[in-house]
Design an enzyme around this catalytic site. Structure first.
Site, PDB file in Angstrom:
ATOM      1  N   LYS A 224       9.271 -22.381  18.990  1.00  0.00           N
ATOM      2  CA  LYS A 224       9.640 -21.276  19.577  1.00  0.00           C
ATOM      3  C   LYS A 224      10.794 -20.583  19.160  1.00  0.00           C
ATOM      4  O   LYS A 224      11.240 -21.083  18.219  1.00  0.00           O
ATOM      5  CB  LYS A 224       9.705 -21.937  20.724  1.00  0.00           C
ATOM      6  CG  LYS A 224       9.043 -22.433  21.835  1.00  0.00           C
ATOM      7  CD  LYS A 224       8.310 -21.461  22.847  1.00  0.00           C
ATOM      8  CE  LYS A 224       7.814 -21.471  23.796  1.00  0.00           C
ATOM      9  NZ  LYS A 224       7.394 -20.366  24.256  1.00  0.00           N
TER      10      LYS A 224
ATOM     11  N   ASP B 296       6.380 -18.684  18.386  1.00  0.00           N
ATOM     12  CA  ASP B 296       5.911 -17.679  19.558  1.00  0.00           C
ATOM     13  C   ASP B 296       7.139 -17.285  19.498  1.00  0.00           C
ATOM     14  O   ASP B 296       8.147 -18.095  20.056  1.00  0.00           O
ATOM     15  CB  ASP B 296       5.779 -18.909  20.682  1.00  0.00           C
ATOM     16  CG  ASP B 296       5.348 -17.618  22.277  1.00  0.00           C
ATOM     17  OD1 ASP B 296       5.733 -16.593  22.305  1.00  0.00           O
ATOM     18  OD2 ASP B 296       5.515 -18.264  22.807  1.00  0.00           O
TER      19      ASP B 296
ATOM     20  N   GLU C 139       3.196 -15.579  17.584  1.00  0.00           N
ATOM     21  CA  GLU C 139       2.521 -14.687  18.600  1.00  0.00           C
ATOM     22  C   GLU C 139       3.443 -13.794  19.429  1.00  0.00           C
ATOM     23  O   GLU C 139       4.555 -14.186  19.508  1.00  0.00           O
ATOM     24  CB  GLU C 139       2.448 -15.905  20.016  1.00  0.00           C
ATOM     25  CG  GLU C 139       1.453 -16.662  20.137  1.00  0.00           C
ATOM     26  CD  GLU C 139       1.606 -17.855  21.101  1.00  0.00           C
ATOM     27  OE1 GLU C 139       1.994 -17.237  22.332  1.00  0.00           O
ATOM     28  OE2 GLU C 139       1.122 -19.353  20.721  1.00  0.00           O
TER      29      GLU C 139
ATOM     30  N   ASP D 173      -0.372 -12.553  23.321  1.00  0.00           N
ATOM     31  CA  ASP D 173      -0.859 -13.452  24.316  1.00  0.00           C
ATOM     32  C   ASP D 173      -0.098 -12.319  25.696  1.00  0.00           C
ATOM     33  O   ASP D 173      -1.378 -11.998  26.684  1.00  0.00           O
ATOM     34  CB  ASP D 173       0.748 -14.384  23.558  1.00  0.00           C
ATOM     35  CG  ASP D 173       0.851 -15.702  25.053  1.00  0.00           C
ATOM     36  OD1 ASP D 173       0.054 -15.370  25.690  1.00  0.00           O
ATOM     37  OD2 ASP D 173       1.461 -16.279  25.192  1.00  0.00           O
TER      38      ASP D 173
ATOM     39  N   LYS E 194      -4.202 -18.647  28.185  1.00  0.00           N
ATOM     40  CA  LYS E 194      -3.083 -19.089  29.588  1.00  0.00           C
ATOM     41  C   LYS E 194      -3.433 -19.047  30.922  1.00  0.00           C
ATOM     42  O   LYS E 194      -3.750 -18.035  31.930  1.00  0.00           O
ATOM     43  CB  LYS E 194      -1.430 -19.018  28.982  1.00  0.00           C
ATOM     44  CG  LYS E 194      -0.108 -18.594  28.436  1.00  0.00           C
ATOM     45  CD  LYS E 194       0.779 -18.435  28.286  1.00  0.00           C
ATOM     46  CE  LYS E 194       1.514 -19.192  27.238  1.00  0.00           C
ATOM     47  NZ  LYS E 194       1.949 -18.827  26.178  1.00  0.00           N
TER      48      LYS E 194
END
EC number: 4.2.1.113
Length: 320
Positions: A133, A161, A190, A213, A235
């Site tokens: 992250k 991400d 992302e 995303d 997701k």
């Protein structure tokens, strides 16, 4: 003869889980169990705070109404994404159309200390893929951490991400600290910037591939081949029914894009279903499911190898 149960649950989270500047103290959700004859199917409905449009209270109302309709013979899926996904999983298990084979190889997630990730990856067999992250700290620090990991492990590929955290300037500050010779080992980043156009510009200017995303859930999004775009991250809890997930994977693969099935911090029951979906729809891609350790317990179904205690269905609050 049809029957159904609905359960409400709440799992304590580890102290450090922050989503969109909000500390997540508990993970709240619902399970539905559908039975027909000797067969049964389970589904998880757990909207993700800060990401899902609906709350779990909204989802509960829609789910209970749907279950009553299903018991009366109506099978039309609800539109609310988290409910549509959970219900479609339960129906697929009931019809035995969700394969049992699962991909439990999760890309390990680094939320803090890079040394912990290096130790975890040292024991990882085969392809070394991890997720980091970025955007939670200063962009310069993120760049230095990513560079350190890529330098320390020469066969490592990183998924990053940013959750649209960066301005174009912050994106450049990040890239400045990542050795250009290592950038090809960033599998994708992302949604680096707040707008798609800024993210596209980031990819062009840095030679770091990006992935969509959040964009997948915007009404104007279309699947098209674009320079610098390498992947889509799907997701299912935020997407909708299994059929919609399958359509998105198919559209991505038709363009030569990698499709990654990814967690929305589901419970162990939901994660094991996502592992099955990943093995079925994206068999050559490691899914992004390394989120169970953010919780303090498993529920109903175990994730293989997890030492977390298991909460049985009898301990859950039954609504129906």
């Amino acid at each position: 003869m049809r029957s159904a149960q609905v359960y409400r649950w709440q799992i304590p989270m580890d102290a450090g889980v922050v989503l969109r500047d909000r500390r997540l103290k508990t993970r709240d959700g619902l399970y539905v169990c559908l039975r027909e004859g000797e067969r049964e199917g389970w589904g998880e409905i757990s909207p993700l705070p800060g990401f899902s449009q609906e709350t779990w209270e909204d989802a509960q109302s829609v789910l209970l109404a749907w279950v009553n309709n299903w018991l009366a013979g109506d099978c039309e899926l609800p539109q609310m994404p988290s409910v549509a996904f959970g219900v479609s999983c339960a129906l697929a298990e009931l019809a035995e159309t969700l394969p049992q084979a699962a991909n439990y190889r999760a890309a390990p997630l680094c939320n803090g200390d890079p040394d912990d990730l290096i130790l975890k990856l040292a024991d990882m067999p085969g392809e070394k893929v991890a997720k980091v992250k970025v955007g939670l700290y200063e962009a310069v620090r993120d760049g230095m951490v990513v560079n350190l990991l890529l330098e320390a492990i020469p066969d490592l590929h990183l998924r990053l991400d940013a959750n649209r955290a960066w301005t174009p300037l912050k994106g450049q500050q990040f890239a400045k600290y990542v050795n250009p010779d290592y950038r090809h080992r960033i599998a994708f980043l992302e949604e680096p910037c707040k707008t798609r156009d800024d993210s596209r510009a980031f990819a062009r200017e840095t030679d770091i591939a990006i992935a969509w995303d959040e964009s997948l859930r915007e009404p104007d999004f279309a699947f098209v081949a674009e320079e610098g775009v390498r992947a889509v991250v799907i997701k299912p809890t935020l997407t909708g029914s299994l059929e919609k997930v399958r359509e998105q994977v198919k559209a991505a693969h038709a363009l030569g894009l990698t499709a990654v099935i990814s967690s929305s911090i589901e419970s162990s029951l939901g994660l094991t279903q996502l592992a099955r979906i990943a093995a079925w729809l994206t068999p050559d891609t490691i899914p992004g499911l390394d989120t169970l350790d953010l919780m303090q317990a498993q529920q109903v179904r175990r994730w293989p190898g997890s030492p977390l205690p298991l909460v049985d269905v009898d301990a859950l609050e039954r609504l129906l």
